[in-house]
Design an enzyme around this catalytic site. Structure first.
Site, PDB file in Angstrom:
ATOM      1  N   LYS A   1       0.848  -1.198   0.000  1.00 12.54           N
ATOM      2  CA  LYS A   1       0.000   0.000   0.000  1.00 12.54           C
ATOM      3  C   LYS A   1       0.885   1.251   0.000  1.00 12.54           C
ATOM      4  O   LYS A   1       1.938   1.277   0.655  1.00 12.54           O
ATOM      5  CB  LYS A   1      -0.893  -0.015   1.247  1.00 12.54           C
ATOM      6  CG  LYS A   1      -1.930   1.108   1.304  1.00 12.54           C
ATOM      7  CD  LYS A   1      -2.759   1.025   2.594  1.00 12.54           C
ATOM      8  CE  LYS A   1      -3.833   2.097   2.657  1.00 12.54           C
ATOM      9  NZ  LYS A   1      -4.608   2.053   3.912  1.00 12.54           N
TER      10      LYS A   1
ATOM     11  N   SER B   1      -9.704   2.152   3.108  1.00 11.73           N
ATOM     12  CA  SER B   1      -8.822   2.884   2.236  1.00 11.73           C
ATOM     13  C   SER B   1      -7.829   2.011   1.457  1.00 11.73           C
ATOM     14  O   SER B   1      -7.254   2.470   0.477  1.00 11.73           O
ATOM     15  CB  SER B   1      -8.020   3.894   3.067  1.00 11.73           C
ATOM     16  OG  SER B   1      -7.157   3.224   3.966  1.00 11.73           O
TER      17      SER B   1
ATOM     18  N   SER C   1      -9.879  -0.177   7.290  1.00 11.25           N
ATOM     19  CA  SER C   1      -9.298   0.008   5.962  1.00 11.25           C
ATOM     20  C   SER C   1      -8.664  -1.226   5.352  1.00 11.25           C
ATOM     21  O   SER C   1      -8.322  -1.218   4.171  1.00 11.25           O
ATOM     22  CB  SER C   1      -8.252   1.131   6.001  1.00 11.25           C
ATOM     23  OG  SER C   1      -8.890   2.380   6.009  1.00 11.25           O
TER      24      SER C   1
END
Lengths: 489, 488
Positions: B80, B155, B179
């Site tokens: 990420k 997210s 997330s």
């Protein structure tokens, strides 16, 4: 109207540690800009602070030195404000639960003259907390440059109660505080290097009133003389406003050294809202009581306690103790020398007169005096010197010569005496013969002596000392001369 | 047999050990797959194939020399964009960090490298991890591989979508309020958030420090367990990291821990706002456990309705301070219109941050302001302790808690963009877990009629990862959802 000033100080002191408050980046003064940084100092994305326990211990030690209570637990808060010298745009500090609580500092006010000890009193402290130093901005003609070397250096903020009433007290406080901090090895407190910085809160009230007036905070006081000038300026400024029927505005002001005046930085309404909240990256610090006790046991004797002891126990005068006690190294040198020969007055005199003079003369380019640790003399040198004088091996006069020699070479005094043949002559017949010669050669002096002028003897001693190269035992010489003149009548 | 890029770590690791494949082959397959599908999925913000292949080659050489490290050696793991990888962009999907390259590895990356993993690409996300749909990325909108017109969740939407699309064998995400778990549920993969402190946060760009945790996305519970084993541990660079307690040989423990368990079901999680298909699916899953002999305990988490408001006070307060460092002075976006220090800050931040980030900074600044601090931040922290207390009480009656991961399956792109509150409710079942610092995992539990994945959340006790994995593993073993892949 007559006013009384009420003054409180906030003093920032850089705590001497090898690495910074929250990271392993090193710190030293004067390194090329931005060379003492790392990812944490620069606040790069993803970095986290890690506590430097040495800074905690040193600050706790400072607190103990200043009579503070050491908290069971201290915590970290974020003080949020935007400024280009602040890499994270928040400062890690201790707002709610500081490391050191309360405390008091004994101060010595100036006496009526240099040689006379002034009054002592105590100044109450509110707290001492730790925080991180920001970087340093330098404003150039068309741009501002930032040096982050200083960023993250551990800073102890000492906050006094509004407990002083004059610039003189404030200066005395700073001097005594500075001494104690240096004594305890917390910081070198060099104000020129920014190791110690001061803000002053000043308010006025009519003499006799208990109620505090509106205060202003003066920033940027980077020398003790600035503190003095700024406080005096502020007292005068506020008094004028009050006399004119005006009101003091609560504000932060900045001292301008060049114009020796201050100007308003921001009013209370413009004051920052720092949005303090507990830092979620650092754990609260539990203070180990056993370790605190150890730190307390390691504390050096406070300078004014030492001064009192020297005066009471060693019978030393203020003129000596005031020189000896401001410098921990010097006083420890002194006490060490006493172990070789327990003659406090003599040794103190050698240290405060001869040694300090030689140290200052030996400094290169006359910039700053050498420190005791930097010269070739050890306490044993001075102790031995005092000892051989007391034992009559050499005279005080010869002692001066030996002192200069041993300072230069580092040789022990007895070795110098031996090598140079400086041993005091106690040979009565030789000295007596020389005395007779001197008496015969200076009838005028003999006459003056007989008329009651003791000093006239010095004119007779001179040739004898010259002939013996100063080695004649002065006591013996004195006695012999008197005896021979009396007999000659 | 599934394509190599849809295999599990456990399978690939056995093949590597048997000499049936190489890390270069696996990595190349992942690179090719990404080249083939990422135009549609848009999971990656950037990739560095040469760098990945060099790591793969090093892994193969290690293995050839008889020095293979363990199950992760040679496995490509996608990262990420909020986790620092040395010499790779670290943009947090924000214009603010458009040109920023990290000079160091996050601790979790260091540990993955030590385990031999191949660090692969930068995965899309909501800007600074703020969002639940990955639509807040300043660069691109990621599609859900199961239906490219829907969002992948957020997210960590890029990390979840990449898994579903076969663009990595495993990925890392971060979870502040759900997330990892919510996008895992929406993309039909496994996503896990550990106990707070179990994985170092060093190198994770902070959003809300007291809530953020790194965690894995994987195809199976076992794979997630293997990744966790590699990454956990006390880190001298993160004061909030904690030495693990109890069983940490998670993958090994899976084989031994078979239940039956006492499983808590919080009645508050099945009320208003839950999609009927999701509700039915989770009830079926609970029923399955019951049929396996587990005791289903009706529990209450009475303060859970306060979790979302408490979260949006605590998280935004911390974020407002954490994101202050992006100021245009050193490495972040600098406005060309800056004239002095003040406009350097205001213009740079105004241009660099997106709307959702600004919204949260303003909210966080407000709740910390003098005069409001006690009413908001301090009070929120008190409620936070009550929420933790709810869980502690519940765990006296059960070994793990079962809930839906998300109240709805993936929704259409743009559907909630103009309604932040509706968006915030996507995390209603996941947020309280972060506030309590507990571990939780989302595993695929089936599909809606329209073919969108649904996720089951298993919440464990603090440091109870081993038990939590075992409960999740039992369900996974009893179903074939983990083997299903979307058509792209």
């Amino acid at each position: 109207m007559e006013y009384e000033a009420v003054i409180g100080l906030e003093i920032h002191v850089q705590v001497k540690t090898r690495t910074k408050m929250f990271t392993a980046a090193p710190y030293e003064y004067g390194a090329p800009p931005n060379t003492l940084t790392d990812a944490v100092v620069l606040g790069l994305p993803g970095t986290l602070p890690v506590l430097n326990h040495t800074a905690i211990e040193k600050c706790a030690k400072l607190g103990l030195m200043l009579g503070c209570e050491i908290a069971e637990v201290c915590k970290w808060d974020r003080k949020n404000y935007f400024y280009p010298d602040s890499p994270k745009n928040y400062q890690l500090t201790q707002n709610e639960e500081p490391l050191c609580i309360g405390g008091k500092v004994e101060i010595e006010l100036p006496g009526p003259s240099r040689n006379v000890e002034g009054e002592h009193r105590w100044v109450q402290l509110n707290r001492i907390h730790l925080e991180e130093d920001p970087g340093k901005l330098t404003h150039e003609a068309f741009e501002t440059v930032i040096d982050f070397n200083r960023a993250g250096v551990p800073l102890a903020e000492i906050v006094t109660e509004p407990d002083m009433s004059s610039s003189t007290e404030a200066v005395a406080f700073l001097n005594c505080l500075r001494n104690m901090i240096i004594y305890a090895g917390i910081s070198d407190c060099d104000m020129e290097k920014g190791q110690m910085r001061c803000d002053a809160n000043v308010s006025l009230r009519p003499v006799g009133s208990e109620k505090l007036g509106t205060r202003t905070e003066m920033k940027n006081l980077n020398s003790i003389s600035n503190v003095k000038a700024a406080i005096e300026y502020e007292i005068e400024r506020q008094a004028e406003i009050l006399d004119d029927g005006g009101k003091i505005i609560q504000e932060t002001r900045r001292w301008d050294v060049d114009t020796a005046s201050s100007f308003s930085l921001r009013s209370k309404e413009e004051a920052h809202d720092y949005r303090y909240f507990p830092d979620p990256d650092l754990m609260p610090v539990q203070m180990d009581r056993a370790r605190v006790a150890e730190l307390e046991a390691e504390l050096p004797e406070r300078p004014l306690d030492k001064q009192r002891r020297y005066q009471t126990d060693l019978d030393l005068p203020f003129t000596i103790t005031s020189v000896l006690c401001v410098n921990r190294e010097l006083s420890e040198f002194f006490e060490e020398a006493l172990k070789t020969h327990n003659a406090p007055k003599q040794i103190a005199n050698y240290i405060t007169n001869d040694l300090l003079r030689e140290l200052s003369e030996a400094s290169e380019h006359g910039e700053s005096a050498l420190s005791v640790g930097e010269c070739k003399l050890t306490p044993e040198h001075i102790g031995t010197l005092a000892k051989i004088i007391d034992e009559g091996v050499i005279s005080k006069q010869i002692g001066k010569e030996v002192f200069t020699e041993m300072f230069k070479t580092g040789d022990m005094p007895d070795a110098i005496v031996e090598k140079k043949g400086l041993k005091q002559s106690n040979d009565t017949s030789e000295i007596e013969a020389l005395c007779r010669e001197a008496i015969a050669g200076n009838a005028k002096a003999v006459g003056q002596y007989k008329d009651g002028n003791e000093k006239a003897l010095n004119a007779l001693k001179g040739p004898v000392m010259k002939a013996t190269k100063g080695k004649a035992n002065p006591g013996m010489l004195d006695q012999l001369l008197k005896k021979l003149i009396d007999e000659g009548e | 047999m599934s394509s190599i890029f849809y295999k599990t770590i456990a399978e690939l690791s056995a093949m590597l050990a048997a000499g049936e494949t190489t890390s270069v082959e696996i990595t190349q397959a992942v690179i090719d797959r990404t080249a083939a599908v990422d135009d549609k999925v848009k999971a990656f913000l950037s990739t560095d194939a040469d760098d990945a292949l060099a790591q793969a080659k090093a892994s193969d050489e290690r293995r050839a020399a008889g020095k293979a490290i363990g199950p992760l050696d040679g496995i490509p793991v996608g990262i990420k964009d909020t986790l620092a990888v040395k010499d790779q962009p670290l943009r947090c999907a924000s214009k603010m960090l458009e040109n920023y390259v990290s000079p160091f590895d996050a601790t979790c990356i260091v540990k993955l490298r030590e385990a031999g993993a191949v660090i692969w690409g930068r995965l899309n996300m909501d800007e600074f991890a703020m969002g639940s749909s990955t639509e807040n990325s300043a660069y691109q909108t990621t599609g859900n591989p199961w239906n490219l017109e829907t969002i992948p969740g957020g997210s960590s939407g890029g990390s979840a979508a990449a898994m579903a699309a076969g663009e990595a064998i495993a990925t890392l995400g971060t979870d502040t309020g759900g997330s990892i778990r919510q996008p895992a549920a929406l993309c039909g993969v496994v996503g896990m958030k550990p106990t707070y402190g179990l994985i170092s946060r060093y190198g994770l760009v902070a959003f809300a420090s007291s809530l953020d945790q790194v965690g894995p996305f994987a195809r199976t519970v076992e794979d997630a367990a293997l990744l966790m084993e590699a990454m956990l541990g006390k880190d001298p660079l993160d004061s909030t990291s904690i030495a693990p307690q109890g069983e940490t040989n998670y993958a090994e423990a899976l084989k031994e821990k078979k239940g039956p368990w006492r499983l808590g079901v919080p009645r508050e999680f099945f009320g208003e706002g839950i999609d009927p298909e999701v509700k039915a699916n989770i009830e079926q899953a609970i029923d399955w456990y019951k049929r396996q002999g587990c005791e289903i305990v009706d529990i209450s988490l009475p303060h859970s309705e306060l979790a979302v408001p408490v979260y949006y006070i605590v998280a935004t307060a911390e974020a407002s301070s954490n994101l202050a460092r992006f100021d245009g002075v050193r490495y972040s976006h600098r406005s060309e219109e800056a004239k002095d220090a003040l406009t350097l800050f205001t213009k740079s931040r105004g241009e660099g941050f997106g709307d959702e980030v600004k919204r949260r900074i303003i909210l966080g600044t407000y709740v910390l302001s003098s005069g409001y601090y006690d009413a908001y931040y301090l009070r929120a922290q008190k409620v936070r302790r009550l929420i933790l207390g709810d869980f502690e009480n519940a765990f006296e009656q059960c070994d793990a808690i079962l809930t839906p991961t998300s109240p709805t399956p993936a929704f259409k792109q743009g559907e909630r963009s103009d309604d932040p509150l509706a968006m915030y409710l996507s995390d209603i079942y996941t947020i309280s877990v972060n506030l309590a610092g507990l571990p939780a995992i989302s595993i695929p539990s089936g599909f809606t009629e329209s073919g969108l994945p649904i996720g089951l959340q298993v919440i464990g006790k603090a440091f109870g990862e081993a038990e939590m994995f075992a409960v999740a593993n039992a369900f996974e073993q009893g179903h074939n959802y983990a083997q299903q892949t979307p058509t792209l």
